[in-house]
Design a protein around this motif. Structure first.
Motif, PDB file in Angstrom:
ATOM      1  N   ALA A 129       1.055   6.349   0.725  1.00 57.56           N
ATOM      2  CA  ALA A 129       1.643   6.219   2.063  1.00 57.56           C
ATOM      3  C   ALA A 129       1.313   4.890   2.738  1.00 57.56           C
ATOM      4  O   ALA A 129       1.966   4.503   3.701  1.00 57.56           O
ATOM      5  N   HIS A 130       0.294   4.180   2.213  1.00 56.71           N
ATOM      6  CA  HIS A 130      -0.056   2.881   2.806  1.00 56.71           C
ATOM      7  C   HIS A 130       0.763   1.748   2.194  1.00 56.71           C
ATOM      8  O   HIS A 130       0.564   0.584   2.548  1.00 56.71           O
TER       9      HIS A 130
ATOM     10  N   GLY B  88     -13.088  -2.914   8.672  1.00 55.57           N
ATOM     11  CA  GLY B  88     -12.100  -2.290   9.562  1.00 55.57           C
ATOM     12  C   GLY B  88     -12.462  -0.870   9.916  1.00 55.57           C
ATOM     13  O   GLY B  88     -12.252  -0.423  11.052  1.00 55.57           O
ATOM     14  N   VAL B  89     -13.009  -0.137   8.940  1.00 54.52           N
ATOM     15  CA  VAL B  89     -13.414   1.254   9.182  1.00 54.52           C
ATOM     16  C   VAL B  89     -14.553   1.295  10.194  1.00 54.52           C
ATOM     17  O   VAL B  89     -14.525   2.091  11.141  1.00 54.52           O
ATOM     18  N   ILE B  90     -15.559   0.449  10.002  1.00 58.51           N
ATOM     19  CA  ILE B  90     -16.693   0.423  10.932  1.00 58.51           C
ATOM     20  C   ILE B  90     -16.231   0.072  12.337  1.00 58.51           C
ATOM     21  O   ILE B  90     -16.612   0.722  13.319  1.00 58.51           O
TER      22      ILE B  90
ATOM     23  N   GLU C  20      -7.362   3.045   4.916  1.00 56.92           N
ATOM     24  CA  GLU C  20      -6.558   2.364   5.940  1.00 56.92           C
ATOM     25  C   GLU C  20      -6.356   3.268   7.157  1.00 56.92           C
ATOM     26  O   GLU C  20      -6.328   2.787   8.296  1.00 56.92           O
ATOM     27  N   PHE C  21      -6.230   4.570   6.931  1.00 58.77           N
ATOM     28  CA  PHE C  21      -6.105   5.513   8.043  1.00 58.77           C
ATOM     29  C   PHE C  21      -7.371   5.480   8.891  1.00 58.77           C
ATOM     30  O   PHE C  21      -7.314   5.461  10.126  1.00 58.77           O
ATOM     31  N   LEU C  22      -8.533   5.465   8.220  1.00 60.13           N
ATOM     32  CA  LEU C  22      -9.807   5.407   8.940  1.00 60.13           C
ATOM     33  C   LEU C  22      -9.978   4.096   9.693  1.00 60.13           C
ATOM     34  O   LEU C  22     -10.688   4.035  10.694  1.00 60.13           O
ATOM     35  N   GLU C  23      -9.304   3.046   9.206  1.00 55.91           N
ATOM     36  CA  GLU C  23      -9.336   1.761   9.904  1.00 55.91           C
ATOM     37  C   GLU C  23      -8.455   1.769  11.150  1.00 55.91           C
ATOM     38  O   GLU C  23      -8.511   0.850  11.961  1.00 55.91           O
TER      39      GLU C  23
END
Length: 411
Positions: free
Chosen positions: A157-158, A218-220, A394-397
């Motif tokens: 999906a990304h 990005g996640v952090i 990427e979702f978590l980002e």
């Protein structure tokens, strides 16, 4: 606004194309499936469509054939396994046909011949370079096979590919499958997306590991405004320890990210987020299964020629206590080189600690983390194991996923 679900659609006697993720590992010669987890995960969506009398077309990629046919990456071996799993899941024989291409006259003819309750699996989408290029003409050819499009492949999906994003411009309805829905619900709930009912229960902690800080920056950044604590392990921890002034011997470090790591530590402190780094370590004299090891603790200099390959027992206890007190847990990345038995104890202990917290919503994403909970034998005790490594990251980002954004919104 929530996306249209397969549950919202009238599927009876309709040609329904479902983008699935059958990118399964195969034997060296490509003839046998060595792990059918991804096929099993999408069975509820396939079963739902068949029970509602759809004429079902399944499309997927497999491996990286570089835009041309390659027998090593053919989806043909999936047919027998899918048929077997469907027979077991539904309790009756299901006709699963195979198209030697995903577009063209044969695929079109086989699609036309489908009857309600039958399945057609198309050959590897990535045998055509137009798939990854998101070519509009190719997307239109895929769309011509169906009346309804469903995306159940969260793992892709990304990517804005023809089968995940482009096709949605040529169909009237583009909906999420049951697996896609499940992924979005769990990850969305963890990040507090949607209405107030989805706000994650506190305390909310995230466990992050893996080799590089650069993979998780990005996640952090995104999680700092949401979590109560970050538990950092794996190789990435040593760039943070370096930023705090500790000499880490020959441990993995991203020298160009040390300054950024220091900035992240300061941001966490400013936001009141506990940023837990390993306080003891399993050191090795070399990267090898039979390396000599020692436990090192404290903030002093590591022995110059040694490297950290796992978190130590003191850190395990600290992390386990944080995990036991949490109500929402998101884990992405191992605590050490868990592929080698000598350095798997930290990751295994964290997996058991997460599984032991029965009252928490626990979400595990990323290929290595998923492998870790499976290796530890606790996969069935995790609330949700994400099927999408890159997509879940990427979702978590906080990034928008093209394959999700392209789906039809509920009115």
């Amino acid at each position: 606004m929530p996306k249209l679900s397969i549950r919202d659609l009238d599927l009876k006697n309709k040609h329904v194309l479902i983008r699935v993720d059958f990118n399964v590992p195969l034997s060296e010669d490509g003839s046998e499936i060595t792990d059918d987890t991804r096929i099993r995960e999408t069975l509820p969506t396939i079963r739902y469509a068949l029970e509602h009398k759809a004429k079902l077309i399944l499309a997927s990629h497999l491996g990286r054939p570089k835009g041309k046919p390659n027998g090593k990456y053919s989806l043909r071996p999936v047919v027998d396994r899918l048929r077997l799993l469907l027979d077991h899941s539904i309790g009756e024989k299901i006709n699963v046909a195979f198209a030697p291409d995903c577009v063209g006259e044969i695929a079109e003819e086989l699609s036309r011949q489908l009857e309600s309750g039958q399945v057609l699996l198309l050959e590897n989408l990535r045998f055509h370079p137009e798939e990854e290029a998101n070519d509009p003409a190719f997307a239109k050819k895929l769309a011509s096979l169906c009346e309804i499009y469903v995306n159940d492949a969260f793992g892709t999906a990304h990517r804005a590919h023809a089968s995940t994003e482009g096709i949605t411009h040529h169909v009237k309805q583009a909906a999420a499958g049951l697996l896609m829905e499940k992924e979005l619900n769990y990850l969305g709930r963890a990040l507090g997306l949607g209405d107030s009912a989805t706000v994650p229960a506190k305390p909310f902690i995230s466990i992050l590991g893996g080799a590089k800080v650069s993979d998780k920056i990005g996640v952090i950044e995104n999680l700092l405004g949401k979590v109560d604590a970050l538990l950092i392990g794996g190789g990435m921890a040593y760039t943070f320890l370096k930023a705090k002034g500790q000499n880490i011997g020959k441990s993995l470090v991203e020298a160009d990210k040390v300054e950024l790591a220091g900035e992240m530590l300061r941001k966490a402190e400013a936001k009141g987020v506990r940023f837990l780094l390993p306080t003891d370590h399993v050191l090795a004299d070399r990267f090898a299964p039979d390396a000599a090891t020692q436990i090192f603790s404290g903030t002093g200099d590591f022995p110059a020629e040694w490297m950290a390959l796992d978190i130590g027992p003191e850190t395990v206890k600290t992390f386990a206590a944080e995990i036991a007190g949490a109500s929402t847990i998101v884990w992405n990345g191992p605590m050490g080189v868990f592929e080698l038995p000598k350095f798997a104890a930290g990751t295994t202990a964290v997996a058991h600690a997460v599984a032991d917290n029965k009252g928490a919503v626990t979400v595990v994403g990323g290929g290595d983390s998923v492998a870790a909970v499976q290796q530890a034998g606790v996969a069935s005790e995790i609330s949700h194991i994400s099927t999408g490594g890159g997509a879940s990251l990427e979702f978590l980002e906080g990034k928008k996923l093209p394959g999700v954004e392209a789906l039809t919104e509920k009115s």
